[in-house]
Design an enzyme around this catalytic site. Structure first.
Site, PDB file in Angstrom:
ATOM      1  N   GLU A  84      10.889 -21.338  21.389  1.00 42.99           N
ATOM      2  CA  GLU A  84      11.638 -20.186  20.872  1.00 42.99           C
ATOM      3  C   GLU A  84      12.079 -19.313  22.036  1.00 42.99           C
ATOM      4  O   GLU A  84      11.387 -19.276  23.066  1.00 42.99           O
ATOM      5  CB  GLU A  84      10.742 -19.337  19.976  1.00 42.99           C
ATOM      6  N   ARG A 135       0.805  -1.225   0.000  1.00 41.68           N
ATOM      7  CA  ARG A 135       0.000   0.000   0.000  1.00 41.68           C
ATOM      8  C   ARG A 135       0.836   1.273   0.000  1.00 41.68           C
ATOM      9  O   ARG A 135       0.427   2.289  -0.540  1.00 41.68           O
ATOM     10  CB  ARG A 135      -0.916   0.006   1.226  1.00 41.68           C
ATOM     11  N   HIS A 145       2.126 -25.456  11.935  1.00 36.99           N
ATOM     12  CA  HIS A 145       3.446 -26.090  11.985  1.00 36.99           C
ATOM     13  C   HIS A 145       3.452 -27.391  12.804  1.00 36.99           C
ATOM     14  O   HIS A 145       3.937 -28.422  12.350  1.00 36.99           O
ATOM     15  CB  HIS A 145       4.487 -25.140  12.579  1.00 36.99           C
ATOM     16  N   HIS A 176       6.084 -23.184   6.317  1.00 36.78           N
ATOM     17  CA  HIS A 176       7.538 -23.249   6.108  1.00 36.78           C
ATOM     18  C   HIS A 176       8.192 -24.393   6.882  1.00 36.78           C
ATOM     19  O   HIS A 176       9.312 -24.774   6.585  1.00 36.78           O
ATOM     20  CB  HIS A 176       8.201 -21.893   6.378  1.00 36.78           C
ATOM     21  N   LYS A 184      11.627 -27.394   6.003  1.00 41.21           N
ATOM     22  CA  LYS A 184      12.818 -27.656   6.817  1.00 41.21           C
ATOM     23  C   LYS A 184      13.382 -29.032   6.480  1.00 41.21           C
ATOM     24  O   LYS A 184      12.649 -30.016   6.403  1.00 41.21           O
ATOM     25  CB  LYS A 184      12.463 -27.596   8.313  1.00 41.21           C
ATOM     26  N   LYS A 232       6.840 -18.907  23.141  1.00 39.46           N
ATOM     27  CA  LYS A 232       7.802 -17.806  22.978  1.00 39.46           C
ATOM     28  C   LYS A 232       8.542 -17.638  24.294  1.00 39.46           C
ATOM     29  O   LYS A 232       8.023 -17.988  25.355  1.00 39.46           O
ATOM     30  CB  LYS A 232       7.054 -16.504  22.675  1.00 39.46           C
ATOM     31  N   LYS A 268       0.335 -18.741   5.766  1.00 37.77           N
ATOM     32  CA  LYS A 268      -0.484 -19.042   6.922  1.00 37.77           C
ATOM     33  C   LYS A 268      -0.694 -17.753   7.720  1.00 37.77           C
ATOM     34  O   LYS A 268       0.121 -16.863   7.573  1.00 37.77           O
ATOM     35  CB  LYS A 268       0.168 -20.105   7.784  1.00 37.77           C
TER      36      LYS A 268
HETATM   37  C1  BG6 Z   1       6.089 -18.451  12.188  1.00 36.64           C
HETATM   38  C2  BG6 Z   1       5.356 -17.862  13.350  1.00 36.64           C
HETATM   39  O1  BG6 Z   1       5.198 -19.088  11.324  1.00 36.64           O
HETATM   40  O2  BG6 Z   1       7.052 -19.378  12.662  1.00 36.64           O
HETATM   41  C3  BG6 Z   1       6.332 -17.184  14.283  1.00 36.64           C
HETATM   42  O3  BG6 Z   1       4.384 -16.934  12.888  1.00 36.64           O
HETATM   43  C4  BG6 Z   1       7.426 -18.121  14.702  1.00 36.64           C
HETATM   44  O4  BG6 Z   1       5.666 -16.666  15.434  1.00 36.64           O
HETATM   45  C5  BG6 Z   1       8.049 -18.810  13.487  1.00 36.64           C
HETATM   46  O5  BG6 Z   1       8.426 -17.372  15.380  1.00 36.64           O
HETATM   47  C6  BG6 Z   1       8.985 -19.909  13.931  1.00 36.64           C
HETATM   48  O6  BG6 Z   1       9.684 -20.401  12.829  1.00 36.64           O
HETATM   49  P1  BG6 Z   1      11.109 -21.083  12.973  1.00 36.64           P
HETATM   50  O7  BG6 Z   1      11.427 -21.527  11.596  1.00 36.64           O
HETATM   51  O8  BG6 Z   1      12.040 -20.055  13.510  1.00 36.64           O
HETATM   52  O9  BG6 Z   1      10.946 -22.227  13.951  1.00 36.64           O
END
Ligand code: BG6
Length: 484
Positions: free
Chosen positions: A213, A46, A237, A175, A179, A337, A145
């Site tokens: 994380e 935008r 995931h 994603h 991996k 987190k 997603k």
């Molecule tokens: C994302 C989430 O899809 O995946 C994030 O929205 C998260 O919140 C991330 O931090 C984690 O991905 P990875 O590859 O670092 O484990």
């Protein structure tokens, strides 16, 4: 391996995902020689920016997020020259799509639209693409997603996009499937009959899947506070990883054979009643604590203005899969987190020996599959303790690190997946019925949580989550990997 010239159109081009992941991934593949300057990356957002201004933003993002490769200024300049920028507000009917039409003159090229916007815009954007006659037979669309926030919204999005693109041209990205360690589950299981023989309730006591994380919500508070860990990580995931761990052997590695087997796992997940949610789901939210010896604030401070919120930043779930293979084996999923370590891993805990004949009884062995960091395997087996008197046994680990074994540099998952989308290889993308089956299982959990059937428990940043997380496993006589 060179890819034919293609057009790749990114919506949401000034966003975090584009700057951190998509463009760095393209730069790396460009540097590796997988495509040439003939490709076009048409970036749309935008903000009223000139191409020069946009390229400047991208340049500094690449200096940060692809710092190794962006040192090569000649490659970086050539890459930036492939990028164009068009300011469009897709919600405004009078937006000028002329520059996009002009850029997309070549009808015969592979054309990939990538939607890295709010999911509510997916269907309207597809309608706009159709209205401006931008969808060709060579077109595909990639959806980030989360696909919706519930089964209903996911179905609406799938219907909305499905009006303009056939299912085989819709690439829903997760994603985690990009991996290396997740894909390697297929090799590990189905190319090693000896392991596959053990991969069932006969030999396995329980399975743990963890995606921990250390980062907090950073600048994504507005999105995250609406999603929470359940929608942000579990619905997509974690459930995809669970599918790869629990599925039966597909007939082949074709996209549909793989997806059919994954779907069976999702459909076999034991549905959660409110009572079961109370007993099997733990939700947590981080409070101030320490990460790597530095003090970090709690979630509400991270959100700003000391807001209070009922959003979970941690979830642990105990579930079962109703199939002959898994019988009564508990699967524990957890993600959060600001936890003690960055660790994505799967643990298959083997059963105890039935009749102990040694002086002591060691804890049963396990197979640990590390997805990140340091992708690899560790098989923990009982071994005679050479230092101890009597016939004592203790655990010892056989370790394998993929990086040492294969001495190649690992691609980021987006590198793999973006180019799969361009090549037209959908195997690592998610089919509509998988997304909907995931929501069907998650939704009753979310509903129960909304009605506070699973209390939100605080946990200090830098810990492994709320204290009750241990009790969830202790009930089955089990413990989390870090406590073993
Ligand atoms: C994302 C989430 O899809 O995946 C994030 O929205 C998260 O919140 C991330 O931090 C984690 O991905 P990875 O590859 O670092 O484990």
């Amino acid at each position: 391996n060179l890819i034919e010239p293609f057009d790749f159109i990114i919506f949401g081009a000034t966003g975090d995902l584009t700057m951190r992941k998509l463009l760095p991934a393209f730069l790396r593949r460009f540097h590796a020689g997988e495509f040439t300057d003939d490709a076009r990356l048409i970036c749309i957002a935008r903000s009223e920016l000139t191409v020069e201004k946009f390229r400047q933003q991208v340049r500094s993002a690449l200096k940060e997020f692809a710092s190794d490769i962006s040192k090569d200024n000649a490659t970086l300049d050539r890459f930036l020259a492939i990028l164009s920028y068009v300011p469009i507000d897709a919600t405004q009917p009078d937006s000028d799509w002329g520059p996009v039409r002009d850029a997309l003159k070549d009808q015969d090229r592979t054309r990939v639209f990538y939607l890295a916007t709010a999911p509510a815009l997916y269907a309207p954007l597809c309608a706009a693409l159709a209205e401006h006659k931008l969808i060709t037979r060579q077109s595909r669309i990639v959806l980030e997603k989360p696909i919706g926030v519930s089964l209903k919204t996911a179905t609406e999005i799938n219907d909305g996009v499905g009006r303009y693109f056939p299912e085989e041209s819709i690439y829903r990205i997760d994603h985690y499937l990009g991996k290396e360690g997740v894909q390697n589950l297929l090799a590990l299981r189905f190319a090693n009959p000896v392991l596959e023989k053990l991969w069932c309730a006969d030999a396995i006591e329980h399975v743990q899947i963890t995606a921990a994380e250390t980062v907090g919500v950073g600048t994504r508070g507005a999105y995250y506070d609406e999603s929470g860990a359940m929608r942000d990580m579990v619905q997509n995931h974690l459930l995809q990883v669970l599918c790869m761990v629990a599925m039966d052997a597909p007939a082949s590695l074709s996209a549909d054979d793989l997806r059919n087997e994954k779907l069976k796992v999702l459909n076999a997940l034991r549905p959660m009643t409110p009572d079961m949610v109370r007993q099997n789901v733990i939700r947590g939210q981080y409070i101030a604590g320490r990460i790597e010896d530095k003090p970090v604030p709690g979630y509400s401070e991270d959100l700003g203005h000391d807001r209070t919120s009922n959003t979970e930043t941690f979830v642990a779930i105990r579930t079962k899969i109703r199939t002959a293979r898994w019988g009564n084996v508990p699967f524990y999923l957890r993600t959060g987190k600001r936890m003690a370590a960055k660790s994505t891993e799967i643990v298959l805990q083997f059963k105890q020996q039935v009749w102990p004949i040694f002086t002591n009884t060691p804890s049963p062995g396990r197979l640990v599959i590390r997805i990140a960091p340091d992708e690899g395997l560790s098989l923990v087996v009982a071994s005679k303790d050479p230092g101890a008197g009597g016939f004592r046994v203790r655990n010892a680990a056989l370790n394998m690190s993929y990086e040492n074994q294969f001495t190649i540099e690992y691609q980021d998952s987006y590198e793999r997946l973006l180019l799969d989308a361009v090549r037209g290889n959908p195997a690592l993308f998610i089919r509509r019925d998988e997304v909907e089956a995931s929501w069907r299982w998650i939704e009753p959990i979310l509903d129960s949580c909304r009605h506070s059937l699973s209390q939100l428990e605080p946990y200090p940043a830098g810990s492994w989550g709320p204290a009750s997380t241990r009790a969830l496993l202790a009930r089955d006589g089990a413990m989390w990997h870090e406590d073993m």
